[in-house]
Scaffold this active site. Structure first.
Site, short mmCIF file in Angstrom:
data_model
loop_
_atom_site.label_atom_id
_atom_site.label_comp_id
_atom_site.label_asym_id
_atom_site.label_seq_id
_atom_site.Cartn_x
_atom_site.Cartn_y
_atom_site.Cartn_z
N GLU A 80 0.79 -1.32 -0.02
CA GLU A 80 0.01 0.08 0.01
C GLU A 80 0.91 1.37 0.02
O GLU A 80 0.46 2.26 0.21
CB GLU A 80 -1.05 0.09 1.27
CG GLU A 80 -1.89 -1.11 1.00
CD GLU A 80 -2.98 -0.86 0.04
OE1 GLU A 80 -2.88 0.12 -0.66
OE2 GLU A 80 -4.21 -1.55 0.03
N HIS A 98 -3.30 2.67 8.31
CA HIS A 98 -4.28 1.94 7.57
C HIS A 98 -4.47 0.58 8.15
O HIS A 98 -3.67 -0.18 8.36
CB HIS A 98 -3.68 1.65 6.21
CG HIS A 98 -4.41 0.76 5.16
ND1 HIS A 98 -5.79 0.73 5.10
CD2 HIS A 98 -4.11 -0.67 4.32
CE1 HIS A 98 -6.19 0.03 4.37
NE2 HIS A 98 -5.42 -1.00 4.05
N HIS A 100 -7.74 -2.63 8.55
CA HIS A 100 -8.95 -3.37 7.97
C HIS A 100 -9.97 -3.61 9.12
O HIS A 100 -10.48 -4.89 9.26
CB HIS A 100 -8.51 -4.96 7.49
CG HIS A 100 -7.66 -4.60 6.26
ND1 HIS A 100 -7.00 -5.82 5.70
CD2 HIS A 100 -7.25 -3.70 5.32
CE1 HIS A 100 -6.38 -5.46 4.50
NE2 HIS A 100 -6.62 -4.15 4.53
N HIS A 160 -12.76 -2.51 2.08
CA HIS A 160 -11.29 -2.47 2.22
C HIS A 160 -10.96 -2.35 3.44
O HIS A 160 -10.50 -3.03 4.55
CB HIS A 160 -10.54 -1.82 1.28
CG HIS A 160 -9.03 -1.99 1.09
ND1 HIS A 160 -8.34 -1.45 0.00
CD2 HIS A 160 -8.33 -2.06 2.19
CE1 HIS A 160 -7.18 -1.81 0.70
NE2 HIS A 160 -7.17 -2.14 1.92
#
Length: 219
Positions: A80, A98, A100, A160
């Site tokens: 990413e 980031h 999930h 996502h």
């Protein structure tokens, strides 16, 4: 690289690893999913691809420049990387997280913007948007994310997960935790049969936003 720069990068890497481990410990990621980064001057430290966070040590630091060229580190940077670089190029971020996270990812499949059920939305700049879907690790995903992040410090990525940024790793992580909590709250309230959650008005959120500028985080 001077000793002072090396020390600063070492401290920042320790913070990246600690934050990444925190996301795993608090259930915001599973396995090697998610990623964390921090900026030190013109160096961006990122978690490597496919390595469990509890195995990372000082020797595993990965550094790239703002264009993504590797400066040091034997491991490949997170897949990413385009997402992280896009945040740094377009904001004053010093850290990006980031995840999930389960509730946030679930909400990303249901709405285009999180309904304003709580003033926590104001802590992220206003109603949190959902970025259009694109495959992970692509420039398209980074572009969609930037659209959703306009005037915001966090967003959801459709089907996502989450992205938040801040001036410190702690601030970026706290925004991630608030975003997951906000999504969990909305899912809980909207699941009660026969009832519809009350929502805050734009004016009410603006009022909180102004209060935050003057007094900081509520607590």
């Amino acid at each position: 690289m001077s000793d002072q720069q090396r020390d600063a990068i070492g401290r920042a890497w320790d913070g990246v690893v600690a934050t990444a481990r925190r996301t795993a410990a608090e259930g915001l990621v599973v396995g090697t999913s998610g990623n964390v980064s921090a900026r030190v001057g013109s160096t961006i430290l990122v978690t490597p691809s496919g390595v469990p966070y509890d195995r990372l040590g000082p020797e595993d630091a990965v550094g790239v420049d703002p264009e993504g060229n590797r400066l040091f580190g034997a491991m490949a940077p997170t897949s990413e990387l385009p997402l992280h670089l896009a945040v740094y190029r377009n904001t004053d971020a010093a850290a990006v997280v980031h995840t999930h996270a389960v509730h946030a990812t679930a909400v990303s499949t249901l709405v285009t913007e999180i309904p304003p059920v709580h003033y926590a939305a104001a802590m992220l700049g206003g109603p949190v948007r959902v970025a259009a879907y694109a495959r992970y690790g692509t420039p398209e995903l980074a572009a969609h994310m930037l659209t959703a992040l306009r005037d915001r410090t966090g967003c959801l990525l459709r089907n996502h997960g989450t992205v938040t940024y801040g001036t410190t790793l702690d601030q970026a992580y706290d925004r991630t935790a608030q975003l997951e909590w906000l999504c969990r709250l909305w899912l809980t309230a909207s699941s009660v049969p026969g009832h519809t959650p009350s929502l805050l008005t734009p004016e009410q959120l603006d009022e909180v936003g102004e209060a935050l500028k003057g007094y900081g985080q509520p607590g």
